[in-house]
Motif scaffolding. Structure first.
Motif, PDB file in Angstrom:
ATOM      1  N   VAL A 147       4.143   2.972   0.765  1.00  0.00           N
ATOM      2  CA  VAL A 147       3.145   1.916   0.914  1.00  0.00           C
ATOM      3  C   VAL A 147       3.806   0.549   0.801  1.00  0.00           C
ATOM      4  O   VAL A 147       3.536  -0.361   1.597  1.00  0.00           O
ATOM      5  CB  VAL A 147       2.034   2.070  -0.144  1.00  0.00           C
ATOM      6  CG1 VAL A 147       1.066   0.891  -0.077  1.00  0.00           C
ATOM      7  CG2 VAL A 147       1.290   3.392   0.049  1.00  0.00           C
ATOM      8  N   LEU A 148       4.696   0.375  -0.180  1.00  0.00           N
ATOM      9  CA  LEU A 148       5.328  -0.916  -0.395  1.00  0.00           C
ATOM     10  C   LEU A 148       6.323  -1.261   0.715  1.00  0.00           C
ATOM     11  O   LEU A 148       6.438  -2.422   1.109  1.00  0.00           O
ATOM     12  CB  LEU A 148       6.035  -0.940  -1.748  1.00  0.00           C
ATOM     13  CG  LEU A 148       5.136  -0.813  -2.982  1.00  0.00           C
ATOM     14  CD1 LEU A 148       5.968  -0.841  -4.257  1.00  0.00           C
ATOM     15  CD2 LEU A 148       4.083  -1.908  -3.014  1.00  0.00           C
ATOM     16  N   PRO A 152       7.689   3.157   6.774  1.00  0.00           N
ATOM     17  CA  PRO A 152       7.479   4.610   6.709  1.00  0.00           C
ATOM     18  C   PRO A 152       6.013   4.995   6.843  1.00  0.00           C
ATOM     19  O   PRO A 152       5.681   5.955   7.543  1.00  0.00           O
ATOM     20  CB  PRO A 152       8.042   4.986   5.334  1.00  0.00           C
ATOM     21  CG  PRO A 152       9.016   3.917   5.009  1.00  0.00           C
ATOM     22  CD  PRO A 152       8.444   2.673   5.603  1.00  0.00           C
ATOM     23  N   LEU A 153       5.125   4.254   6.204  1.00  0.00           N
ATOM     24  CA  LEU A 153       3.707   4.558   6.306  1.00  0.00           C
ATOM     25  C   LEU A 153       3.200   4.251   7.714  1.00  0.00           C
ATOM     26  O   LEU A 153       2.388   5.005   8.270  1.00  0.00           O
ATOM     27  CB  LEU A 153       2.918   3.760   5.268  1.00  0.00           C
ATOM     28  CG  LEU A 153       1.402   3.971   5.250  1.00  0.00           C
ATOM     29  CD1 LEU A 153       1.047   5.444   5.077  1.00  0.00           C
ATOM     30  CD2 LEU A 153       0.754   3.128   4.157  1.00  0.00           C
ATOM     31  N   ALA A 154       3.674   3.160   8.323  1.00  0.00           N
ATOM     32  CA  ALA A 154       3.278   2.832   9.687  1.00  0.00           C
ATOM     33  C   ALA A 154       3.686   3.937  10.655  1.00  0.00           C
ATOM     34  O   ALA A 154       2.925   4.306  11.565  1.00  0.00           O
ATOM     35  CB  ALA A 154       3.896   1.498  10.107  1.00  0.00           C
ATOM     36  N   ALA A 255      -2.019   7.711  -3.251  1.00  0.00           N
ATOM     37  CA  ALA A 255      -0.709   7.116  -3.550  1.00  0.00           C
ATOM     38  C   ALA A 255      -0.825   6.060  -4.649  1.00  0.00           C
ATOM     39  O   ALA A 255       0.094   5.903  -5.465  1.00  0.00           O
ATOM     40  CB  ALA A 255      -0.106   6.493  -2.297  1.00  0.00           C
ATOM     41  N   LEU A 256      -1.924   5.341  -4.671  1.00  0.00           N
ATOM     42  CA  LEU A 256      -2.116   4.260  -5.636  1.00  0.00           C
ATOM     43  C   LEU A 256      -3.057   4.750  -6.728  1.00  0.00           C
ATOM     44  O   LEU A 256      -4.264   4.862  -6.518  1.00  0.00           O
ATOM     45  CB  LEU A 256      -2.692   3.022  -4.940  1.00  0.00           C
ATOM     46  CG  LEU A 256      -1.957   2.582  -3.672  1.00  0.00           C
ATOM     47  CD1 LEU A 256      -2.626   1.364  -3.065  1.00  0.00           C
ATOM     48  CD2 LEU A 256      -0.490   2.310  -3.962  1.00  0.00           C
ATOM     49  N   THR A 257      -2.501   5.039  -7.865  1.00  0.00           N
ATOM     50  CA  THR A 257      -3.289   5.628  -8.950  1.00  0.00           C
ATOM     51  C   THR A 257      -3.614   4.635 -10.058  1.00  0.00           C
ATOM     52  O   THR A 257      -4.500   4.884 -10.863  1.00  0.00           O
ATOM     53  CB  THR A 257      -2.534   6.816  -9.567  1.00  0.00           C
ATOM     54  OG1 THR A 257      -1.251   6.372 -10.023  1.00  0.00           O
ATOM     55  CG2 THR A 257      -2.340   7.920  -8.532  1.00  0.00           C
ATOM     56  N   GLU A 258      -2.903   3.517 -10.118  1.00  0.00           N
ATOM     57  CA  GLU A 258      -3.165   2.532 -11.170  1.00  0.00           C
ATOM     58  C   GLU A 258      -4.376   1.685 -10.823  1.00  0.00           C
ATOM     59  O   GLU A 258      -4.702   1.499  -9.644  1.00  0.00           O
ATOM     60  CB  GLU A 258      -1.956   1.607 -11.341  1.00  0.00           C
ATOM     61  CG  GLU A 258      -0.758   2.224 -11.999  1.00  0.00           C
ATOM     62  CD  GLU A 258       0.313   1.171 -12.258  1.00  0.00           C
ATOM     63  OE1 GLU A 258       0.621   0.931 -13.430  1.00  0.00           O
ATOM     64  OE2 GLU A 258       0.818   0.586 -11.289  1.00  0.00           O
ATOM     65  N   PRO A 259      -5.060   1.129 -11.822  1.00  0.00           N
ATOM     66  CA  PRO A 259      -6.103   0.139 -11.540  1.00  0.00           C
ATOM     67  C   PRO A 259      -5.545  -1.012 -10.713  1.00  0.00           C
ATOM     68  O   PRO A 259      -4.369  -1.378 -10.854  1.00  0.00           O
ATOM     69  CB  PRO A 259      -6.531  -0.330 -12.940  1.00  0.00           C
ATOM     70  CG  PRO A 259      -6.157   0.792 -13.846  1.00  0.00           C
ATOM     71  CD  PRO A 259      -4.919   1.395 -13.268  1.00  0.00           C
ATOM     72  N   ALA A 260      -6.380  -1.567  -9.846  1.00  0.00           N
ATOM     73  CA  ALA A 260      -5.907  -2.573  -8.893  1.00  0.00           C
ATOM     74  C   ALA A 260      -5.263  -3.772  -9.577  1.00  0.00           C
ATOM     75  O   ALA A 260      -4.228  -4.282  -9.116  1.00  0.00           O
ATOM     76  CB  ALA A 260      -7.073  -3.033  -8.017  1.00  0.00           C
ATOM     77  N   ASP A 261      -5.847  -4.238 -10.673  1.00  0.00           N
ATOM     78  CA  ASP A 261      -5.288  -5.428 -11.321  1.00  0.00           C
ATOM     79  C   ASP A 261      -3.913  -5.139 -11.904  1.00  0.00           C
ATOM     80  O   ASP A 261      -3.015  -5.992 -11.861  1.00  0.00           O
ATOM     81  CB  ASP A 261      -6.238  -5.957 -12.397  1.00  0.00           C
ATOM     82  CG  ASP A 261      -6.545  -4.932 -13.490  1.00  0.00           C
ATOM     83  OD1 ASP A 261      -6.575  -3.733 -13.186  1.00  0.00           O
ATOM     84  OD2 ASP A 261      -6.749  -5.357 -14.646  1.00  0.00           O
ATOM     85  N   ARG A 262      -3.706  -3.934 -12.419  1.00  0.00           N
ATOM     86  CA  ARG A 262      -2.416  -3.596 -13.016  1.00  0.00           C
ATOM     87  C   ARG A 262      -1.345  -3.395 -11.934  1.00  0.00           C
ATOM     88  O   ARG A 262      -0.214  -3.858 -12.054  1.00  0.00           O
ATOM     89  CB  ARG A 262      -2.560  -2.337 -13.864  1.00  0.00           C
ATOM     90  CG  ARG A 262      -1.387  -2.094 -14.812  1.00  0.00           C
ATOM     91  CD  ARG A 262      -1.634  -0.863 -15.666  1.00  0.00           C
ATOM     92  NE  ARG A 262      -2.940  -0.930 -16.336  1.00  0.00           N
ATOM     93  CZ  ARG A 262      -3.555   0.118 -16.847  1.00  0.00           C
ATOM     94  NH1 ARG A 262      -3.013   1.322 -16.760  1.00  0.00           N
ATOM     95  NH2 ARG A 262      -4.717  -0.018 -17.453  1.00  0.00           N
ATOM     96  N   HIS A 273       5.323  -6.736   1.592  1.00  0.00           N
ATOM     97  CA  HIS A 273       4.526  -7.398   2.630  1.00  0.00           C
ATOM     98  C   HIS A 273       3.283  -6.550   2.883  1.00  0.00           C
ATOM     99  O   HIS A 273       3.301  -5.616   3.680  1.00  0.00           O
ATOM    100  CB  HIS A 273       5.364  -7.576   3.891  1.00  0.00           C
ATOM    101  CG  HIS A 273       6.470  -8.557   3.718  1.00  0.00           C
ATOM    102  ND1 HIS A 273       6.379  -9.887   4.082  1.00  0.00           N
ATOM    103  CD2 HIS A 273       7.700  -8.417   3.159  1.00  0.00           C
ATOM    104  CE1 HIS A 273       7.505 -10.513   3.783  1.00  0.00           C
ATOM    105  NE2 HIS A 273       8.323  -9.652   3.224  1.00  0.00           N
ATOM    106  N   LEU A 274       2.207  -6.896   2.178  1.00  0.00           N
ATOM    107  CA  LEU A 274       0.953  -6.149   2.230  1.00  0.00           C
ATOM    108  C   LEU A 274      -0.168  -7.091   2.673  1.00  0.00           C
ATOM    109  O   LEU A 274      -0.945  -7.589   1.845  1.00  0.00           O
ATOM    110  CB  LEU A 274       0.628  -5.555   0.854  1.00  0.00           C
ATOM    111  CG  LEU A 274       1.676  -4.615   0.234  1.00  0.00           C
ATOM    112  CD1 LEU A 274       1.286  -4.252  -1.197  1.00  0.00           C
ATOM    113  CD2 LEU A 274       1.849  -3.368   1.081  1.00  0.00           C
TER     114      LEU A 274
END
Length: 394
Positions: A147-148, A152-154, A255-262, A273-274
């Motif tokens: 993702v970062l 690769p994700l594209a 893939a993203l398991t943490e809370p968004a703010d963290r 580049h997101l």
């Protein structure tokens, strides 16, 4: 902010800093006479439970009329704006169209041939940017590193069929940025944040960035809501549970398991580049971005009006609400409450809101430090936008 005769000063030189009624963060800034209802609304918001301060900047007919800050916020405070980044990125894409490097009506395969695999050869740039590509997440779980990195994700997304046919939108919460970044890379050879900086931010002295490692202190943190009402908890339990389209889109299929703010507070996330999620801006610069677009400083009127014209409308397959999108911009609908039928822009899950309204000649940016309990129905946005309407009409 204008001639002193026409400004109410709050906390500037020669004036006092005023606390909101009932306590809460102190308020500083300026408000032009006639815009006192917005000042009162900002007082109400920043004095609410759990609030940690905010910034609000409004331009009307090209002139700053509101510039308010609560808590430790100030005009130079940089903050992650989460999905309000999509509005910033959409401005950059409109600039590329205006330069003749991108065509909204062209098929994506003109720029990214591999995208046409698995039944996607007819999808246009406008359809991809208006959340119609059906690529809300990979079919198999991705990693945070993929993702970062982006590419690769594209590549994975390009190699899979769309989940749904085009026509109705399905909100690409994170992968919208993956697709936009790869599209820009295919056109320019650069990453999205680099192109944004070169074409938009540096030439106009805008304190806005996507990815990279900007000089100066890290962005001010945004804090998760501490009190979530029972209806919001129930809605999340039903619609955002594992396996649902909303869960897939928001977490990139786990893939993203943490809370968004963290997650967004991590240096590696901020440096990626997101374009869908990690834009950083100050309130004055975000408002100026929309103002510059509407007066033709960034792109011709023909181009930006094409960018904000409705491209997809209907019950969003991910959000479950009627939604309307332009080429990346959220447009007024039940899902996206922007205060006027002629507004365009984008809110973020952290509570940030950036918008322009050409009919009312309005540009607005609101950056709160506390996340809302319900990102699609942020009461603070309603309070502010209702106050704006009370000043300049619907």
């Amino acid at each position: 902010m204008g001639d002193a005769k026409h400004v109410i000063a709050l906390g500037g030189a020669g004036s006092s800093t005023l606390p909101p009624p009932g306590g809460g963060p102190m308020i500083r800034g300026d408000v032009v006479p006639g815009w006192e209802p917005v000042h009162a609304a900002f007082f109400k918001i920043t004095g609410g439970p759990g609030e940690r301060g905010a910034g609000l900047h409004i331009l009307h007919r090209g002139t700053p009329v509101v510039d308010l800050y609560g808590g430790s916020h100030g005009p130079d405070t940089r903050q992650v704006v989460f999905s309000a980044s999509k509005g910033i990125a959409s401005v950059c894409l409109a600039v590329l169209v205006d330069r003749g490097e991108l065509d909204f009506e062209a098929r994506v395969t003109r720029y990214w041939p591999e995208f046409g695999r698995c039944g996607k050869s007819q999808i246009t740039v406008a359809q991809m940017l208006s959340h119609q590509a059906g690529l809300i997440a990979p079919r198999h779980r991705a990693t945070v590193a993929e993702v970062l990195d982006g590419r690769p994700l594209a590549d994975v997304l390009a190699g899979q069929p769309p989940r749904w046919p085009t026509g109705r939108p399905g909100y690409h919460a994170v992968t919208w940025g993956t697709l936009a970044d790869e599209l820009v890379r295919r056109i320019t050879g650069g990453r999205f944040g680099e192109v944004l900086d070169d074409l938009v931010c540096r030439p106009h002295a805008l304190a806005i960035s996507i990815g990279g490692r900007p000089a100066g202190p890290p962005p001010a943190p945004v804090h998760a809501a501490t009190r979530i009402p029972f209806p919001a908890r129930m809605t999340a339990a039903v619609f955002a549970r594992a396996g649902t389209p909303l869960w897939e889109a928001m977490t990139v299929r786990g893939a993203l398991t943490e809370p968004a703010d963290r997650w967004m507070d991590r240096p590696e996330t901020l440096a990626a580049h997101l374009p869908a999620a990690n834009g950083v801006a100050t309130a004055p610069s975000l408002a100026r971005l929309y103002a510059l677009l509407m007066v033709g400083e960034l792109a011709s009127a023909r181009t930006w009006r094409a960018a904000v014209s409705p491209r997809a409308t209907g019950r969003d397959r991910v959000l479950g609400l009627p939604a309307t999108y332009g080429c990346g911009f959220a447009l007024p609908s039940r899902a996206w409450r922007l205060g006027s039928p002629t507004a365009f822009g984008h809110p973020g899950i952290g509570g940030a809101l950036g918008l322009g309204d050409p009919r009312r000649e309005l540009a607005l940016a609101f950056l709160p430090r506390g996340m809302p309990a319900n990102a699609l129905d942020d009461a603070r946005h309603r309070i502010l936008l209702d106050a704006v309407t009370s000043v300049i009409g619907p």
